[in-house]
Each structure stands twice: as structure tokens, then as C-alpha cells.
Design a protein around this motif. Structure first.
Motif, PDB file in Angstrom:
ATOM      1  N   ASP A 255      22.973 -13.281  -4.148  1.00  0.00           N
ATOM      2  CA  ASP A 255      22.638 -14.688  -4.378  1.00  0.00           C
ATOM      3  C   ASP A 255      21.328 -14.839  -5.141  1.00  0.00           C
ATOM      4  O   ASP A 255      21.162 -15.773  -5.926  1.00  0.00           O
ATOM      5  CB  ASP A 255      22.523 -15.423  -3.036  1.00  0.00           C
ATOM      6  N   HIS A 256      20.396 -13.923  -4.874  1.00  0.00           N
ATOM      7  CA  HIS A 256      19.071 -14.026  -5.505  1.00  0.00           C
ATOM      8  C   HIS A 256      18.577 -12.632  -5.880  1.00  0.00           C
ATOM      9  O   HIS A 256      18.825 -11.654  -5.152  1.00  0.00           O
ATOM     10  CB  HIS A 256      18.056 -14.663  -4.552  1.00  0.00           C
ATOM     11  N   VAL A 257      17.862 -12.552  -6.973  1.00  0.00           N
ATOM     12  CA  VAL A 257      17.201 -11.326  -7.409  1.00  0.00           C
ATOM     13  C   VAL A 257      15.768 -11.686  -7.792  1.00  0.00           C
ATOM     14  O   VAL A 257      15.534 -12.625  -8.565  1.00  0.00           O
ATOM     15  CB  VAL A 257      17.915 -10.672  -8.604  1.00  0.00           C
ATOM     16  N   PHE A 258      14.820 -10.955  -7.243  1.00  0.00           N
ATOM     17  CA  PHE A 258      13.403 -11.174  -7.550  1.00  0.00           C
ATOM     18  C   PHE A 258      12.818  -9.877  -8.109  1.00  0.00           C
ATOM     19  O   PHE A 258      13.209  -8.768  -7.696  1.00  0.00           O
ATOM     20  CB  PHE A 258      12.639 -11.600  -6.301  1.00  0.00           C
ATOM     21  N   ALA A 259      11.875 -10.016  -9.015  1.00  0.00           N
ATOM     22  CA  ALA A 259      11.279  -8.852  -9.673  1.00  0.00           C
ATOM     23  C   ALA A 259       9.759  -8.914  -9.576  1.00  0.00           C
ATOM     24  O   ALA A 259       9.159  -9.997  -9.648  1.00  0.00           O
ATOM     25  CB  ALA A 259      11.705  -8.790 -11.142  1.00  0.00           C
ATOM     26  N   ILE A 260       9.142  -7.759  -9.412  1.00  0.00           N
ATOM     27  CA  ILE A 260       7.679  -7.656  -9.423  1.00  0.00           C
ATOM     28  C   ILE A 260       7.270  -6.382 -10.151  1.00  0.00           C
ATOM     29  O   ILE A 260       8.051  -5.430 -10.268  1.00  0.00           O
ATOM     30  CB  ILE A 260       7.074  -7.641  -8.002  1.00  0.00           C
ATOM     31  N   SER A 261       6.037  -6.357 -10.622  1.00  0.00           N
ATOM     32  CA  SER A 261       5.414  -5.150 -11.171  1.00  0.00           C
ATOM     33  C   SER A 261       4.098  -4.946 -10.442  1.00  0.00           C
ATOM     34  O   SER A 261       3.342  -5.906 -10.228  1.00  0.00           O
ATOM     35  CB  SER A 261       5.175  -5.285 -12.677  1.00  0.00           C
ATOM     36  N   LEU A 262       3.825  -3.718 -10.063  1.00  0.00           N
ATOM     37  CA  LEU A 262       2.640  -3.402  -9.265  1.00  0.00           C
ATOM     38  C   LEU A 262       1.855  -2.263  -9.888  1.00  0.00           C
ATOM     39  O   LEU A 262       2.433  -1.380 -10.524  1.00  0.00           O
ATOM     40  CB  LEU A 262       3.041  -2.980  -7.846  1.00  0.00           C
ATOM     41  N   LYS A 263       0.551  -2.288  -9.657  1.00  0.00           N
ATOM     42  CA  LYS A 263      -0.281  -1.128  -9.959  1.00  0.00           C
ATOM     43  C   LYS A 263      -1.016  -0.725  -8.686  1.00  0.00           C
ATOM     44  O   LYS A 263      -1.629  -1.565  -8.025  1.00  0.00           O
ATOM     45  CB  LYS A 263      -1.310  -1.414 -11.047  1.00  0.00           C
ATOM     46  N   GLN A 264      -0.929   0.554  -8.352  1.00  0.00           N
ATOM     47  CA  GLN A 264      -1.657   1.097  -7.207  1.00  0.00           C
ATOM     48  C   GLN A 264      -2.579   2.189  -7.716  1.00  0.00           C
ATOM     49  O   GLN A 264      -2.134   3.190  -8.263  1.00  0.00           O
ATOM     50  CB  GLN A 264      -0.676   1.610  -6.148  1.00  0.00           C
ATOM     51  N   HIS A 265      -3.878   1.965  -7.540  1.00  0.00           N
ATOM     52  CA  HIS A 265      -4.881   2.739  -8.268  1.00  0.00           C
ATOM     53  C   HIS A 265      -5.388   3.942  -7.474  1.00  0.00           C
ATOM     54  O   HIS A 265      -5.227   4.025  -6.262  1.00  0.00           O
ATOM     55  CB  HIS A 265      -6.058   1.826  -8.621  1.00  0.00           C
ATOM     56  N   ARG A 266      -6.025   4.831  -8.203  1.00  0.00           N
ATOM     57  CA  ARG A 266      -6.557   6.068  -7.631  1.00  0.00           C
ATOM     58  C   ARG A 266      -7.635   5.829  -6.576  1.00  0.00           C
ATOM     59  O   ARG A 266      -8.451   4.922  -6.691  1.00  0.00           O
ATOM     60  CB  ARG A 266      -7.197   6.925  -8.731  1.00  0.00           C
ATOM     61  N   GLY A 267      -7.631   6.697  -5.585  1.00  0.00           N
ATOM     62  CA  GLY A 267      -8.716   6.765  -4.621  1.00  0.00           C
ATOM     63  C   GLY A 267      -8.925   8.214  -4.224  1.00  0.00           C
ATOM     64  O   GLY A 267      -8.082   9.070  -4.502  1.00  0.00           O
TER      65      GLY A 267
ATOM     66  N   ARG B  77      -2.682   9.054  -6.105  1.00  0.00           N
ATOM     67  CA  ARG B  77      -1.961   8.001  -6.807  1.00  0.00           C
ATOM     68  C   ARG B  77      -2.449   7.730  -8.207  1.00  0.00           C
ATOM     69  O   ARG B  77      -2.787   8.652  -8.917  1.00  0.00           O
ATOM     70  CB  ARG B  77      -1.827   6.743  -5.928  1.00  0.00           C
ATOM     71  N   ASP B  78      -2.479   6.485  -8.647  1.00  0.00           N
ATOM     72  CA  ASP B  78      -2.339   5.899  -9.961  1.00  0.00           C
ATOM     73  C   ASP B  78      -0.833   5.823 -10.208  1.00  0.00           C
ATOM     74  O   ASP B  78      -0.213   6.764 -10.703  1.00  0.00           O
ATOM     75  CB  ASP B  78      -3.023   6.679 -11.074  1.00  0.00           C
ATOM     76  N   GLN B  79      -0.280   4.722  -9.790  1.00  0.00           N
ATOM     77  CA  GLN B  79       1.159   4.502  -9.910  1.00  0.00           C
ATOM     78  C   GLN B  79       1.425   3.109 -10.467  1.00  0.00           C
ATOM     79  O   GLN B  79       0.743   2.142 -10.101  1.00  0.00           O
ATOM     80  CB  GLN B  79       1.855   4.633  -8.547  1.00  0.00           C
ATOM     81  N   TYR B  80       2.435   3.037 -11.306  1.00  0.00           N
ATOM     82  CA  TYR B  80       2.908   1.766 -11.852  1.00  0.00           C
ATOM     83  C   TYR B  80       4.357   1.586 -11.413  1.00  0.00           C
ATOM     84  O   TYR B  80       5.194   2.455 -11.646  1.00  0.00           O
ATOM     85  CB  TYR B  80       2.793   1.766 -13.371  1.00  0.00           C
ATOM     86  N   TRP B  81       4.627   0.446 -10.769  1.00  0.00           N
ATOM     87  CA  TRP B  81       5.931   0.168 -10.185  1.00  0.00           C
ATOM     88  C   TRP B  81       6.555  -1.047 -10.873  1.00  0.00           C
ATOM     89  O   TRP B  81       5.892  -2.081 -11.038  1.00  0.00           O
ATOM     90  CB  TRP B  81       5.802  -0.176  -8.705  1.00  0.00           C
ATOM     91  N   ASP B  82       7.805  -0.932 -11.224  1.00  0.00           N
ATOM     92  CA  ASP B  82       8.618  -2.072 -11.650  1.00  0.00           C
ATOM     93  C   ASP B  82       9.805  -2.140 -10.700  1.00  0.00           C
ATOM     94  O   ASP B  82      10.622  -1.205 -10.660  1.00  0.00           O
ATOM     95  CB  ASP B  82       9.093  -1.915 -13.092  1.00  0.00           C
ATOM     96  N   LEU B  83       9.914  -3.250  -9.952  1.00  0.00           N
ATOM     97  CA  LEU B  83      10.882  -3.326  -8.863  1.00  0.00           C
ATOM     98  C   LEU B  83      11.675  -4.624  -8.909  1.00  0.00           C
ATOM     99  O   LEU B  83      11.168  -5.668  -9.346  1.00  0.00           O
ATOM    100  CB  LEU B  83      10.164  -3.247  -7.512  1.00  0.00           C
TER     101      LEU B  83
END
Length: 778
Positions: free
Chosen positions: A180-192, A292-298
């Protein structure tokens, strides 16, 4: 026994020495004739090494040697740190070198080692070593590095792609088409980085008589270090002994064999003098592993009521210049996204890419905090899109308690079934919400808004794998003195491991825990062990000690029954004796039992009893077990400064049976503070040329007491069915859900400005930008 030590709130036995200044950390160790080492480190993210001239350094009084790659062949069997890993091997270019021959691949990489009478002289000499570099174009951003034709991190490599991983099950294509619904996000999770109070450090001393090396090191996994040095020097277990003194924190940063470790051992062997190196804080920033240092497209698909139908997407993961510990972090990130939720269809593709930065390995949480953050952001997106309460969206998707044990469609890293053995995820959330007065928050928020203050509340749930094998060693021994000792491959790094193991042992032997000696972190005491990481030690090492103590108890009772001519059933162990119940004057001390079993004359023994009052168990868990938690956090955001103040923090945590609730709370608080740092403070910056721009604690912020709230902890105990103690791990449990809860709370507070947060950490400056953008758009 009337007294139970398991579950008791006993203070840590380790603390007295530490609090009275009697602890011994690596840098407290001083030896006659000891030399010190400093390193010449690359100032370039990528460069060819055309030559090294150590003449001026060697001329400095007090300098004993300067070593480069050319000196390794005379001592080592290989010039790369061994891969302690069976099965598929990574290409040589991805595995760290001891010292580079002709190419350096990140700023801070050791290029040469200087040994001198003192660290001061060694540092001065290191500054005199002249290295002829030819700078090369670096790969700075993992997204760009993954593209065809990008500058290569290693010139000999085919490209920068280390691996491509797919984690999937079900039919995402059909699920998304029917949703019924589709939602999209993009995330950045940075180094530590890990940033334990005590940095890395190592001392090595070599004796040509017997060809033996003794190493003292601040590490999490002493047997791993011993095994690596054994392989590099071509000796067996008797040739290297690793001893770990007191450890001032680790968090994953000391679970790697580093070039510095090997070079100290090399110098000790060549010079036949003890050699020490202790990491300074700048070196930690430059050369200690990070995460990390990750880029996510979900995308997430759901029905009209917000129930998840599928999740799909892509991750680009920055591995750094070298693969120091396999693919644990990117793989965990991919498989851990569903967490405690029902996700019928799933597909995540991961591209693992090298860059000219320090290598990435698991730091506290090992990919699970990243995965949890991604999932919790997706759930908030459903709530926003369907105008539903965020906690209600989570409730509708949590795995019901009546489905436990729950076999998840996702396979583990090893390809085995993922089975959540015990737990009640919805109940954890309910307890956390009720304790935090989630129902009354709207009133508090409205009151604050009327005063010009901005409050928000966030919720996050998590599941964390714990208790990884393959085994851990546990030896329980009663000496001829009657004193009880435990020897284990498990590590004490501030968690209270020695205290908890003593409690487990005392439960069976009738000896107060404080009178039991625990020896951990010494490869000379136990031949094989695994060590401390991945929330595993109580599950594995604790179970080994538990089973070994039972065997020692049974043997002691058998000998005493034979000697006293009574039934074993009539005996109890108490206060260091085997006593006849109701007639304590009829007894045999543990010391006498130990003497009898060690060959002392004048004792009669049952024929079936073997010598020595000891037992060695290497417990192998049949599967991993899973801890879970629900966190609820209330924050206030200053819209003028971007400052975030945590007003209240509640967590309901299930780590199975608790050996010591006080120690468990210490781990939960520490882990949660670590997560707060990852969410609000810690940013390991690199510029567009892969040069680090945060190299002091003035630039890289850590949470202090002023920023940390009081934590309200609810213990939920669903014992695991996969180990005899019923325990689950706890060391990383606090860290995993923090970013999801805190970022959600901040975003909730800033709803009037339309702020959407797609990154962690989030800084005050960045919040000001988002608030300003929201004001302009409104």
C-alpha cells in the motif's frame, strides 16, 4: 548451600587496587635495560616510498636502531600480519603490512621504527629520518572509490572493491509491487574511534636461551596476538607468551594485531633487550582502527496499518586501506536491520570499498548500531507518512512473544539459521514506555512549547547477537593450600569479568568469591583461548567455569565421602571444607582433598578418581544467543544553539540471567554513554584528500559527566536455553539502540521546523542548519 552468589550485587574485586593506585597498566611496567620505540609515520594518504635515509637518526646519541621493511626478512616469515581466518583469503593488498616496502596507504601508517634509550630520544630521532615520498592521488570517499576508474588505494590492486555482499530472503520485488505504501530514505553513518582512556601499548622481552619471547600487551585477545607472533617468527606456543596487565578500556580498538605490536617484538628479538611502545592520543587518531563510514539508500514497504511488507536497499561501506578483521562490520550491518521486527521480505546489497584511510573494524556493537539506526529511521518514516504514533508502529511490527523461539528468515554470517532463543520484545517496549511516562509526554511537550522550549521523545528497539564461540577456556583448580584459582582465556577490561567468574565458581565450591583467585589474559596459564569481544565472555567463559566448578565439586565430594566413609549425598561444601550435613565436625578440608589428589602419602582414594583437584572445560555454545532491549529517551533542543540535553533515559534490557546486576548496570550505562557519543559528539573527520582533520580531543568530542543523564534501567530476565547458566551477553547491548532513540527524539522536538535527520552523529551546527532550512521552507 543456603547462600547464592549468582545474582548477588557484589562489588568488583578488581576495583580496590585500581582505586588505591595499585593497579598496573602497561606503561607502569619498567624493566632493567628497557628501550623504547617511536614510529616514523606517513604524512600522506597515498604515496610511493622512494627511499629511507636513517643516517641522521642513527647518529643521535641514545639511538640503538632504525628499522624499515628491508630489516624484516632476517627475522619474520612474512611481511604481512597473518590472517587468522580459514576458508577464503582476501587479496594480499588488502591485508596490513608490518612495514610498507614501497607504498604507503594512509596518513599515520608506520613506515619505520626507531629504538632508543627513551621515548623522548626515539621521537627526536624519528623526526630526523628522511623519507623520500612520491605522493599519489588518494581515494578519499568510499562512494567515489567504488566507481570504475577511481584512484586505486593500492597500486597493485585490480580496483578498490574488497567484496560485495547480498543479504536477502523472500521476494522483495513482489512485496513492494503489492504494498500500500513505500517510503524511501538515505542515511550517512560516520566514522568513530574506540578512544579508551588507556591507548594501545606493548612490551616485548626476548631470551636467546630457550628462544623464548614474553610480551606484555594491552589487548583484548592475548591468544590472537600470541598466535600471530608465533606464525611470524616461526615458533610454536612455547616460544611466545603474552601477558595482559590491567587494561584501561578497549571497545574493539585492541582486538587487532597492529604493525606496532610486531615491530616491538622484532626489535626485542634483534637487540635482545626489552622494548616498549605506548600509543599517544594523536597516534590513536591516526593509526588505531575505527568503525564505519557508511552510506545507506533504503526503501520500506508497508500495508495501510503500517505493518512491514519488505525492506530493500544498498550500503556502501568504507573499509579503509586495509582489511584488519574480515567483513564483520559490513556483513553485520546488512543482516541485522530487521532486528526484533517481523520483516517478511528483505534484500540489502553491500559494496565494501577501500579508501586511503585507517582500517575499519568492529567497535562496540560491530555493525548492529548502524543496522538498528537504519531500521528505526525507517519505522519513523512509516509513522510520519501514515500519521501514526511511533511507538505504536513499533508495537505492530515487533515479533510476538508467543512466536519465541523465533527462527528468522535471515541467515547468520556463517550461513546458519538465525534463531532468537528467548525474550518478549513487546513487553520490553511496554515496560520502557510506562516507566518513561510516554503517555503523559504530549502534556509535557505542550507545556514546554508554551514556554518556548522544544522537547521530544524517541523510542528504539534492538536485538544483539551475543555469546559467539567457538569456545572459551575455563580451568578451576584447588591447590594444596586449599585456595581456589580460576584460569581463563576470557579477558578483564573493566567489565568485572574476574568478579563474575568468581561468583559462578563460588556457587558450587562453598568458598566466598573474594577468596578465589582469577587469572585472565595470560597465554602461559591456559594454552588456548579466544578473549574479549562481541558480548561473549559470560556466555562462553562463564559457562566453562560453571561446568569446571561442578566437576571439581563432584570430585571433592567423592574423595571426602570415601575418606569419611559416608555417602556423597550427606556432604556439603562450605567454608573450604566438605562437611557432613548436620555434623560439621565430620569434615575434610579442600586442602587435604587437594593433597590427596596430588600424590601425598597416607590418603586413600577411590580407584575411579583421577589425580589433581582441577577441571578444564572449553565450553562450545551450540549457537549464539540474542539480547534485546527497548530504549526511550526524552530530550530538549535549544533552537538557538543546536544544543541537545537529555532529560530522561529509560531502558528495559533482557540479557538473560544476571550473574551480578551491579556489573550488568555498569555495562549498560557504559554502552549507552558510548552510543550517546556516537550520536551527538564523535566525528572522525577527513578532508577531500583523505587527510584527518580531527586529531585531538579538542576536535573529536567525547561525552562527559555533564552531558550524561541518570539512566533508569529495567532488568528483564528471559534465560537463554543455549548455555547452562542461561545468560546472554550485555557489553554492547546499551550501545545498539541509542542513535535510533536519540535522533528520533531530536527530530520529534523539532517537528515545528520540519527537521528531518538522516545522519549520525548530529552536531549542534548541523542542527542549526536544519532548523534554518526548515524556517525558510515554512
Amino acid at each position: 548451600m543456603t547462600e547464592s552468589f549468582i545474582g548477588a550485587r557484589i562489588g568488583r574485586f578488581e576495583d580496590r587496587a585500581l582505586l588505591t593506585g595499585q593497579g598496573q597498566y602497561l606503561d607502569d611496567i619498567h624493566m632493567a635495560g628497557m628501550l623504547e620505540m617511536a614510529f616514523v609515520r606517513s604524512p600522506h594518504p597515498h604515496a610511493l616510498i622512494r627511499g629511507i635515509d636513517a643516517g641522521k637518526a642513527l647518529a643521535l646519541p641514545g639511538v640503538h636502531a632504525v628499522y624499515s621493511h628491508a630489516d624484516l626478512a632476517a627475522v619474520l616469515t612474512a611481511d604481512r600480519i597473518p590472517q587468522d581466518k580459514g576458508g577464503a583469503k582476501f587479496p594480499d593488498t588488502t591485508w596490513p603490512v608490518v612495514l610498507p616496502k614501497d607504498e604507503t596507504c594512509f596518513v599515520g601508517e608506520p613506515v619505520a621504527a626507531v629504538v632508543a634509550e627513551s621515548r623522548y630520544i626515539a621521537e627526536d630521532a624519528a623526526a630526523l629520518v628522511e623519507v623520500d615520498y612520491e605522493p599519489l592521488q588518494p581515494a578519499a570517499d568510499c562512494r567515489d572509490a567504488a566507481a570504475p576508474g577511481a584512484p586505486k588505494v593500492h597500486l597493485e590492486a585490480k580496483d578498490n572493491i574488497v567484496a560485495e555482499i547480498r543479504a536477502d530472503y523472500g521476494d522483495c520485488t513482489a512485496a513492494f509491487a503489492a504494498a500500500d505504501h513505500v517510503f524511501a530514505i538515505s542515511l550517512k553513518q560516520h566514522r568513530g574511534a574506540a578512544h579508551s582512556i588507556e591507548g594501545r601499548g606493548i612490551i616485548a622481552s626476548y631470551s636467546a636461551v630457550g628462544d623464548e619471547m614474553t610480551v606484555w600487551a594491552s589487548v583484548q585477545t592475548p591468544h590472537k596476538l600470541r598466535n600471530g607472533l608465533m606464525e611470524l617468527f616461526g615458533v610454536d606456543e612455547s616460544g611466545v607468551r603474552v601477558i595482559v596487565p590491567d587494561v584501561g578500556g578497549a571497545f574493539g580498538g585492541k582486538n587487532v594485531i597492529y604493525p606496532e605490536d610486531v615491530m616491538v617484538a622484532v626489535a626485542a628479538r634483534l637487540l635482545e633487550r626489552p622494548v616498549k611502545w605506548v600509543e599517544d592520543r594523536r597516534e590513536h587518531f591516526l593509526a588505531a582502527v575505527q568503525e564505519r563510514d557508511q552510506y545507506w539508500d533504503l526503501e520500506i514497504a508497508c500495508d495501510g496499518e503500517g505493518r512491514i511488507q519488505g525492506v530493500r536497499g544498498k550500503i556502501i561501506h568504507d573499509q579503509g586501506a586495509y582489511t584488519m578483521m574480515g567483513l564483520h562490520t559490513p556483513h553485520n550491518s546488512a543482516i541485522a536491520v530487521p532486528g526484533p521486527y517481523v520483516v517478511p521480505n528483505y534484500r540489502i546489497d553491500v559494496v565494501v570499498t577501500e579508501t586511503n584511510k585507517v582500517g575499519c573494524v568492529p567497535i562496540r556493537g560491530a555493525g548492529y548500531p548502524e543496522a538498528c539506526f537504519a531500521m528505526e529511521r525507517l519505522l519513523d518514516e512509516i509513522a510520519r507518512g501514515l500519521d501514526l504514533d511511533r511507538a505504536e508502529v513499533r508495537r505492530r511490527n515487533l515479533i510476538p512473544a508467543d512466536q519465541m523461539p523465533y527462527e528468522h528468515p535471515m541467515k547468520t554470517r556463517e550461513g546458519t539459521p538465525t534463531i532468537y532463543d528467548t525474550g518478549d520484545f513487546p513487553a520490553c517496549q511496554v515496560q520502557a514506555l510506562e516507566t518513561a511516562d510516554y503517555a503523559g509526554f504530549a502534556t509535557r511537550q505542550a507545556r514546554a512549547r508554551s514556554e518556548g522550549r522544544y522537547l521530544g521523545i524517541g523510542v528504539s528497539n534492538m536485538v544483539k547477537v551475543t555469546g559467539r564461540g567457538p569456545f572459551e577456556s575455563g580451568v578451576v583448580r584447588v591447590g594444596r593450600s586449599g585456595r581456589v584459582s580460576i584460569y581463563t582465556g576470557a579477558m578483564e577490561m573493566g567489565q568485572g569479568t574476574k568478579t563474575s567468574l568468581a561468583q559462578i565458581c563460588a556457587e558450587h565450591l562453598g568458598v566466598p568469591p573474594g577468596e578465589i583467585t582469577v587469572v585472565a589474559g595470560d597465554t602461559g596459564a591456559v594454552l588456548h583461548g579466544i578473549g574479549g569481544y562481541g558480548s561473549r565472555q559470560t556466555v562462553t567463559g562463564g559457562s566453562s567455569v560453571h561446568l569446571a566448578a561442578i566437576e571439581v565439586r563432584d570430585k571433592a565430594l567423592k574423595v571426602a565421602a570415601h575418606t569419611l566413609e559416608v555417602s556423597e549425598r550427606d556432604l556439603e561444601l562450605k567454608d573450604g571444607e566438605a562437611r557432613v550435613k548436620g555434623a560439621p565436625e565430620l569434615s575434610m578440608s579442600l586442602a587435604d582433598i587437594a593433597k590427596a589428589l596430588s600424590g601425598a602419602k597416607g590418603y586413600s582414594l577411590p580407584k575411579e578418581v583421577t589425580p589433581w583437584l582441577q577441571s578444564c572445560v572449553n565450553f562450545r555454545p551450540p549457537d549464539v544467543t540474542y539480547a534485546n532491549a527497548a530504549h526511550v529517551v526524552e530530550v530538549e533542543v535549544d533552537i538557538g544553539t543546536g544544543g541537545v540535553r537529555i532529560l530522561r533515559y529509560v531502558m528495559a534490557n533482557d540479557s538473560g540471567r544476571l550473574i551480578n546486576p551491579t556489573l550488568a548496570e555498569g555495562q549498560l550505562v557504559g554502552g549507552t554513554v558510548h552510543g550517546i557519543g556516537n550520536t551527538l559528539f564523535e566525528w572522525m573527520g577527513y578532508d577531500e584528500n583523505a587527510q584527518p582533520v580531527t586529531t585531538t580531543l579538542a576536535d573529536y568530542l567525547l561525552p562527559t559527566a555533564a552531558e550524561v543523564p541518570n539512566f533508569e534501567i529495567i532488568h528483564v530476565e528471559h534465560p537463554s536455553t543455549l548455555n547452562p547458566l542461561g545468560v546472554k551477553g550485555i557489553g554492547e547491548a546499551g550501545t545498539v539502540p541509542v542513535a535510533g532513540a536519540v535522533i528520533s527524539a531530536i527530530e520529534h522536538a523539532l517537528e515545528p521546523f520540519g527537521v528531518r535527520i538522516a545522519e549520525a552523529p548530529i552536531s549542534p551546527g548541523r542542527l542549526i542548519e536544519l532548523i534554518a532550512a526548515g524556517k525558510q521552507g515554512s
